[in-house]
Structures are given as C-alpha cells and as structure tokens.
Design a protein around this motif. Structure first.
Motif, PDB file in Angstrom:
ATOM      1  N   UNK A  47       0.493  -1.279   0.128  1.00  0.00           N
ATOM      2  CA  UNK A  47       0.064  -0.502   0.292  1.00  0.00           C
ATOM      3  C   UNK A  47       0.776   1.351   0.197  1.00  0.00           C
ATOM      4  N   UNK A  48       2.167   1.329  -1.004  1.00  0.00           N
ATOM      5  CA  UNK A  48       2.762   2.637  -0.795  1.00  0.00           C
ATOM      6  C   UNK A  48       3.562   2.485  -2.098  1.00  0.00           C
ATOM      7  N   UNK A  49       3.886   3.471  -2.433  1.00  0.00           N
ATOM      8  CA  UNK A  49       5.257   3.918  -3.114  1.00  0.00           C
ATOM      9  C   UNK A  49       7.266   3.647  -3.690  1.00  0.00           C
ATOM     10  N   UNK A  50       6.395   2.885  -4.326  1.00  0.00           N
ATOM     11  CA  UNK A  50       7.918   2.360  -4.267  1.00  0.00           C
ATOM     12  C   UNK A  50       9.513   3.503  -4.405  1.00  0.00           C
ATOM     13  N   UNK A  51      10.557   3.358  -3.541  1.00  0.00           N
ATOM     14  CA  UNK A  51      11.322   4.086  -3.624  1.00  0.00           C
ATOM     15  C   UNK A  51      12.309   3.873  -4.519  1.00  0.00           C
ATOM     16  N   UNK A  52      13.279   4.675  -4.676  1.00  0.00           N
ATOM     17  CA  UNK A  52      14.181   4.114  -5.220  1.00  0.00           C
ATOM     18  C   UNK A  52      15.643   3.706  -4.505  1.00  0.00           C
ATOM     19  N   UNK A  53      15.372   3.789  -3.249  1.00  0.00           N
ATOM     20  CA  UNK A  53      15.476   3.255  -2.150  1.00  0.00           C
ATOM     21  C   UNK A  53      15.163   1.982  -1.557  1.00  0.00           C
ATOM     22  N   UNK A  54      14.293   0.829  -2.319  1.00  0.00           N
ATOM     23  CA  UNK A  54      14.035   0.245  -1.996  1.00  0.00           C
ATOM     24  C   UNK A  54      15.068  -0.823  -2.995  1.00  0.00           C
ATOM     25  N   UNK A  55      14.816  -0.585  -4.143  1.00  0.00           N
ATOM     26  CA  UNK A  55      15.721  -0.891  -5.428  1.00  0.00           C
ATOM     27  C   UNK A  55      17.478  -1.108  -4.966  1.00  0.00           C
ATOM     28  N   UNK A  56      17.374   0.297  -4.531  1.00  0.00           N
ATOM     29  CA  UNK A  56      19.063   0.013  -3.920  1.00  0.00           C
ATOM     30  C   UNK A  56      19.502  -0.980  -2.477  1.00  0.00           C
ATOM     31  N   UNK A  57      18.857  -0.899  -1.668  1.00  0.00           N
ATOM     32  CA  UNK A  57      19.159  -1.545  -0.930  1.00  0.00           C
ATOM     33  C   UNK A  57      19.459  -2.842  -1.325  1.00  0.00           C
ATOM     34  N   UNK A  58      17.965  -3.829  -2.024  1.00  0.00           N
ATOM     35  CA  UNK A  58      19.320  -5.220  -3.027  1.00  0.00           C
ATOM     36  C   UNK A  58      20.591  -4.946  -3.277  1.00  0.00           C
TER      37      UNK A  58
END
Length: 64
Positions: free
Chosen positions: A26-37
């Motif tokens: 229930x939220x929009x992905x932030x760049x940090x979400x992909x960057x952390x992986x």
C-alpha cells in the motif's frame, strides 16, 4: 517507483493513492527500496547467493 520519470503520474494525489492501493504494501516504491537490494548484492553478505532473480516489487507480482 517514485522518480522523475513517474512524477507526472504521482504528482496527482488521487493517482498516486490508486497506484499505491494496487500494491500489497500500500505504498509507492522509493529508489532506496531497489538500491538496498543492490547494495546487499555488492557486499560479502551475499557471497552464497547465485543465479537468483529478486523481485523488488513490494509483492505486486504475487497479486497481478
């Protein structure tokens, strides 16, 4: 993902809310979400990970 390229959609509050509701988190992905992986995969902590596909989509592919 909340980014410059998606800004035209996400600047509309109702549109952003609608997109977020389609995601299990229930939220929009932030760049940090992909960057952390990516950061994890660049460290020695991922040294035993091989040949995997990581779906960094907040669960969206599970319900689509």
């Amino acid at each position: 993902t909340n980014s410059k390229i998606s800004n035209f959609l996400l600047k509309n509050e109702k549109m952003a809310e609608s997109i977020a509701k389609m995601n299990p988190l229930k939220r929009i992905e932030e760049g940090e979400d992909s960057a952390s992986v990516a950061k994890f995969l660049l460290t020695d902590e991922s040294s035993w990970v091989t040949g995997q596909i990581f779906g960094v989509d907040g669960g969206r592919s599970s319900v689509a």
